[in-house]
Write an enzyme that holds these catalytic residues in place. Sequence first.
Site, PDB file in Angstrom:
ATOM      1  N   THR A   1      -5.795   1.792   9.579  1.00 45.79           N
ATOM      2  CA  THR A   1      -4.737   2.949  10.192  1.00 45.79           C
ATOM      3  C   THR A   1      -5.677   3.778  11.192  1.00 45.79           C
ATOM      4  OG1 THR A   1      -3.850   2.658   7.788  1.00 45.79           O
ATOM      5  CG2 THR A   1      -3.083   4.534   9.362  1.00 45.79           C
TER       6      THR A   1
ATOM      7  N   ASP B   1      -6.276  -4.872   0.615  1.00 45.74           N
ATOM      8  CA  ASP B   1      -7.127  -5.028   1.476  1.00 45.74           C
ATOM      9  C   ASP B   1      -7.836  -6.347   1.524  1.00 45.74           C
ATOM     10  OD1 ASP B   1      -7.041  -2.093   2.273  1.00 45.74           O
ATOM     11  OD2 ASP B   1      -8.106  -1.945   0.653  1.00 45.74           O
TER      12      ASP B   1
ATOM     13  N   ILE C   1      -0.614  -1.902   7.615  1.00 40.92           N
ATOM     14  CA  ILE C   1      -1.666  -1.633   8.790  1.00 40.92           C
ATOM     15  C   ILE C   1      -2.886  -1.482   8.098  1.00 40.92           C
ATOM     16  CG2 ILE C   1      -2.417  -0.619  10.798  1.00 40.92           C
ATOM     17  CD1 ILE C   1       0.292   0.601  11.405  1.00 40.92           C
ATOM     18  N   ASP C   2      -3.828  -2.525   8.217  1.00 43.44           N
ATOM     19  CA  ASP C   2      -5.038  -2.417   7.726  1.00 43.44           C
ATOM     20  C   ASP C   2      -6.006  -1.636   8.864  1.00 43.44           C
ATOM     21  OD1 ASP C   2      -7.041  -2.522   5.607  1.00 43.44           O
ATOM     22  OD2 ASP C   2      -8.111  -4.127   6.842  1.00 43.44           O
TER      23      ASP C   2
ATOM     24  N   ASP D   1      -0.613  -5.148   2.961  1.00 42.26           N
ATOM     25  CA  ASP D   1      -1.169  -4.081   3.554  1.00 42.26           C
ATOM     26  C   ASP D   1      -0.494  -4.086   4.849  1.00 42.26           C
ATOM     27  OD1 ASP D   1      -2.265  -1.961   4.663  1.00 42.26           O
ATOM     28  OD2 ASP D   1      -4.498  -2.482   4.018  1.00 42.26           O
TER      29      ASP D   1
ATOM     30  N   GLU E   1       0.823  -1.021  -0.044  1.00 41.12           N
ATOM     31  CA  GLU E   1      -0.068  -0.082   0.044  1.00 41.12           C
ATOM     32  C   GLU E   1       0.938   1.475   0.005  1.00 41.12           C
ATOM     33  OE1 GLU E   1      -3.894   1.784   2.203  1.00 41.12           O
ATOM     34  OE2 GLU E   1      -2.199   0.708   3.383  1.00 41.12           O
TER      35      GLU E   1
END
Length: 279
Positions: A108, A231, A105-106, A103, A76
């Site tokens: 955030t 995601d 940190i999905d 990702d 990402e």
Amino acid sequence: MMEEKETIIGSKSFTAVAVNCASKAGEWIKSRMGRFAEPDLKYSMHDLVTEVDKGSERLIRNLIGTHFPTHSFLGEEGVEPGPEASAQALERMSDAEYLWIVDPIDGTTNYVHGFPFFSVSIALAYRGQVIVGVVYDPSRDELFVAERGKGAYVHGKRMSVSKEPALRQSLVATGLPADHEASLPRNLKQIQALAPQVRNLRVAGSAALHMAYVAAGRLSGFWEIGLNSWDLAAGALLIEEAGGVVSDQSGEPYHLGVRDVLASNGLIHDELRAALEKA
């Protein structure tokens, strides 16, 4: 024949590396919680991004690069915000043999606010098909792992999707899109239509974790508008390997380019799709 053998040996270590990356990144993210700098504002107010995001991705990229230097990497943080850039990035990678989709940190926004519902999502696609999917929730120390053809697991136990046969018995989740012009109004219409038809609705703020929860049978369905490959890639395999169904909102089977996702235990899939379509 040799080649066949190599992929089988390889697949073991792919999963091991994915798990190792996810847990290391997750621990690092957790250790930084509450100590991050002021977030810079990215694509929109709802898309807060932090140094931690970039650090987590760097950590994962370096670890994967050490083990598999020839593999491609789509994360990402390496992609400009917005749907066009995401589509182009995926397009550029479309002929990669092995592509890691990450990702860092999905969720955030949750992370920035200290709301403990966020995850690290790592998938490996071979010629465009996801073969390994890992979603790690550091707050609960829950690791969701799937390998194509070998099932999906959490805490080392086999996962299977929920048994709810109808929407009215189902707990279903969605997400509020960052794009407030086109996607949000569409999504709010869908929420308004769906809320009276389901047992209840959740909007917890991490698509990857919502997908993992569908795989684990904690949610019967999930839909969202305008997501990216990072995601969804890992979560989609988790759900498929747990016996569920993932498609786009018009019912086409899941592929890496899907943005408007619909995922379920399979039993409520058609009912959920029809209800969204009507909205």
